[in-house]
Design a protein around this motif. Sequence first.
Motif, short mmCIF file in Angstrom:
data_model
loop_
_atom_site.label_atom_id
_atom_site.label_comp_id
_atom_site.label_asym_id
_atom_site.label_seq_id
_atom_site.Cartn_x
_atom_site.Cartn_y
_atom_site.Cartn_z
N GLU A 128 0.82 -1.20 0.00
CA GLU A 128 0.00 0.00 0.00
C GLU A 128 0.85 1.25 0.00
OE1 GLU A 128 -3.89 1.87 2.28
OE2 GLU A 128 -2.93 0.07 3.06
N ASN A 129 1.96 1.24 0.74
CA ASN A 129 2.80 2.43 0.87
C ASN A 129 4.14 2.31 0.17
OD1 ASN A 129 0.91 3.81 2.62
ND2 ASN A 129 1.51 2.33 4.19
N GLY A 130 4.42 1.14 -0.40
CA GLY A 130 5.68 0.96 -1.10
C GLY A 130 6.79 0.48 -0.18
N THR A 131 8.01 0.51 -0.70
CA THR A 131 9.14 0.04 0.06
C THR A 131 9.40 0.90 1.29
OG1 THR A 131 11.53 -0.38 -0.03
CG2 THR A 131 10.69 1.38 -1.41
N LYS A 132 9.92 0.29 2.33
CA LYS A 132 10.23 1.01 3.56
C LYS A 132 11.54 1.78 3.47
CE LYS A 132 7.65 -2.30 6.39
NZ LYS A 132 7.72 -3.32 7.46
N ASP A 133 12.33 1.50 2.43
CA ASP A 133 13.59 2.21 2.21
C ASP A 133 13.26 3.55 1.55
OD1 ASP A 133 16.06 3.19 1.61
OD2 ASP A 133 16.78 1.38 0.61
N LYS A 134 13.28 4.63 2.31
CA LYS A 134 12.86 5.93 1.81
C LYS A 134 13.91 6.61 0.95
CE LYS A 134 8.94 5.38 3.73
NZ LYS A 134 7.80 4.98 2.87
N THR A 135 15.07 5.96 0.73
CA THR A 135 16.08 6.50 -0.17
C THR A 135 15.84 6.04 -1.61
OG1 THR A 135 17.61 4.66 0.17
CG2 THR A 135 17.76 6.52 1.70
N LYS A 136 14.84 5.17 -1.79
CA LYS A 136 14.54 4.64 -3.11
C LYS A 136 13.10 4.95 -3.48
CE LYS A 136 17.74 0.73 -2.58
NZ LYS A 136 17.85 -0.76 -2.59
N ARG A 137 12.84 5.01 -4.77
CA ARG A 137 11.48 5.20 -5.24
C ARG A 137 10.64 3.99 -4.83
NH1 ARG A 137 12.52 5.71 -10.14
NH2 ARG A 137 12.50 7.96 -10.41
N SER A 138 9.47 4.22 -4.28
CA SER A 138 8.65 3.13 -3.75
C SER A 138 7.52 2.72 -4.70
CB SER A 138 8.05 3.56 -2.40
OG SER A 138 7.22 4.70 -2.57
N TYR A 139 7.56 3.18 -5.93
CA TYR A 139 6.48 2.90 -6.86
C TYR A 139 6.98 3.09 -8.29
CZ TYR A 139 6.52 7.96 -6.99
OH TYR A 139 6.93 9.27 -7.11
N HIS A 140 6.18 2.68 -9.22
CA HIS A 140 6.43 3.00 -10.63
C HIS A 140 5.09 3.24 -11.31
CE1 HIS A 140 5.61 -1.39 -10.93
NE2 HIS A 140 5.13 -1.06 -12.12
N TYR A 141 5.14 3.75 -12.53
CA TYR A 141 3.92 4.02 -13.28
C TYR A 141 3.79 3.02 -14.43
CZ TYR A 141 3.65 8.50 -10.87
OH TYR A 141 3.57 9.47 -9.90
N GLU A 142 2.55 2.73 -14.76
CA GLU A 142 2.25 1.89 -15.91
C GLU A 142 1.09 2.50 -16.69
OE1 GLU A 142 3.39 -2.42 -13.79
OE2 GLU A 142 1.37 -2.06 -14.57
N VAL A 143 1.03 2.18 -17.98
CA VAL A 143 -0.13 2.51 -18.80
C VAL A 143 -0.79 1.19 -19.19
CG1 VAL A 143 -0.97 3.55 -20.93
CG2 VAL A 143 0.91 4.63 -19.68
N LEU A 144 -2.06 1.05 -18.83
CA LEU A 144 -2.84 -0.13 -19.20
C LEU A 144 -3.64 0.24 -20.45
CD1 LEU A 144 -4.25 -1.12 -15.67
CD2 LEU A 144 -1.97 -1.54 -16.64
N VAL A 145 -3.37 -0.45 -21.56
CA VAL A 145 -4.00 -0.12 -22.84
C VAL A 145 -5.12 -1.12 -23.12
CG1 VAL A 145 -3.64 0.26 -25.29
CG2 VAL A 145 -1.80 0.78 -23.67
N TYR A 146 -6.33 -0.59 -23.26
CA TYR A 146 -7.49 -1.42 -23.57
C TYR A 146 -7.97 -1.10 -24.98
CZ TYR A 146 -7.71 -2.40 -18.57
OH TYR A 146 -7.42 -2.79 -17.28
N ARG A 147 -8.48 -2.15 -25.65
CA ARG A 147 -8.97 -1.96 -27.01
C ARG A 147 -10.17 -2.88 -27.26
NH1 ARG A 147 -3.77 -2.99 -30.19
NH2 ARG A 147 -2.81 -2.38 -28.23
N LYS A 148 -10.82 -2.69 -28.37
CA LYS A 148 -12.03 -3.42 -28.70
C LYS A 148 -11.80 -4.93 -28.68
CE LYS A 148 -15.60 -3.77 -32.30
NZ LYS A 148 -16.06 -3.24 -33.61
N GLY A 149 -12.66 -5.64 -27.95
CA GLY A 149 -12.65 -7.09 -27.94
C GLY A 149 -11.61 -7.74 -27.05
#
Length: 325
Positions: A128-149
């Motif tokens: 929920e909050n990411g890694t406990k090591d606050k010197t590192k990024r605790s998340y990343h971004y994604e794009v979910l691509v939806y299309r017909k069918g």
Amino acid sequence: LKGESKHLFESSGKVMISGAGSFGNSIYRHFGNRFNFFDYAHMGYIFNVSDDKTKFMCSYTLIPNEKRDKLNKDVIGIHVFDENLTKLWGFETEMPYSEAQMDNLGYTLTNDGKVCMLVRVNEGEDEENGTKDKTKRSYHYEVLVYRKGISKPKIVVIKLDNYFDAGINIYQDKLGNIMIAGFYSQKIDSRGIDGAYLLTLDIDKGSVSKANGGFFEIPSDFIRSFMSDKQIKKTEEKNDNFDLALGNLFIRNIYSTPEGSTKIVSEIIFTECHGSGSSMSCTYNFNDVVIFSIKAGKMEWIKKIPKITESSILDALSINCLLIG
């Protein structure tokens, strides 16, 4: 106006239409061709319009049966129509991550009818909050691509090199490119913004690349223009720990122009609250407008439009803008 009603779609269950909105979500809601029927992010029915105005979509989130965020995976409805209200495609689909691990940041509808959902995925020991090591990024971004069918999305991971994001948006520009833009900082614990970034999403290749150079630093002299003489003196005596950055900056609109430049319109926004409990009152401040112009791999210019406005009503005194020419 007179006309007949037309059945567009129906959900398989009850739709979330209530909850506590947030200041940050409000800033997001006013970006691009997005219109919410309810004043809460991810609550109620959210409408998006394609950049060429030939298509629109409606999305919603069903009320979950599982109340625990760590176990629940949201079910989201996506329905796409043309300008004549003819349904092109649509379905309800379960998210690939739990509600605790994933935040839905919004959508863009492409001119050819695909839906790109921008999400933040938490990493590490605490989903929920990411890694406990606050010197590192605790998340990343994604794009979910939806299309017909195809209800299972194509997932594209977004990487920001060694930068730390301070705001992110997804949109389609006038050339048809799917763009990801936002602000970044060079320190993970910074509360300020060091510059803007532009990335291009290639759906077919499933990749993200830098656009026009990718990252564009705000000149230090421009940041000092927001500071008092006392603050400027402090920067002249600064050590390595001093963070010279621009704070409280939120993107309002992004424009792509025929000559190939990108204009990012942003506003300095912050909240001041006094008191506590039922006696707490908040003032919403909408101050200077900052406009970035990016072209040919460099920051062409950056300008400030000074203003000071405040209100007890969220977004009551913010800005509307129009690109001419």
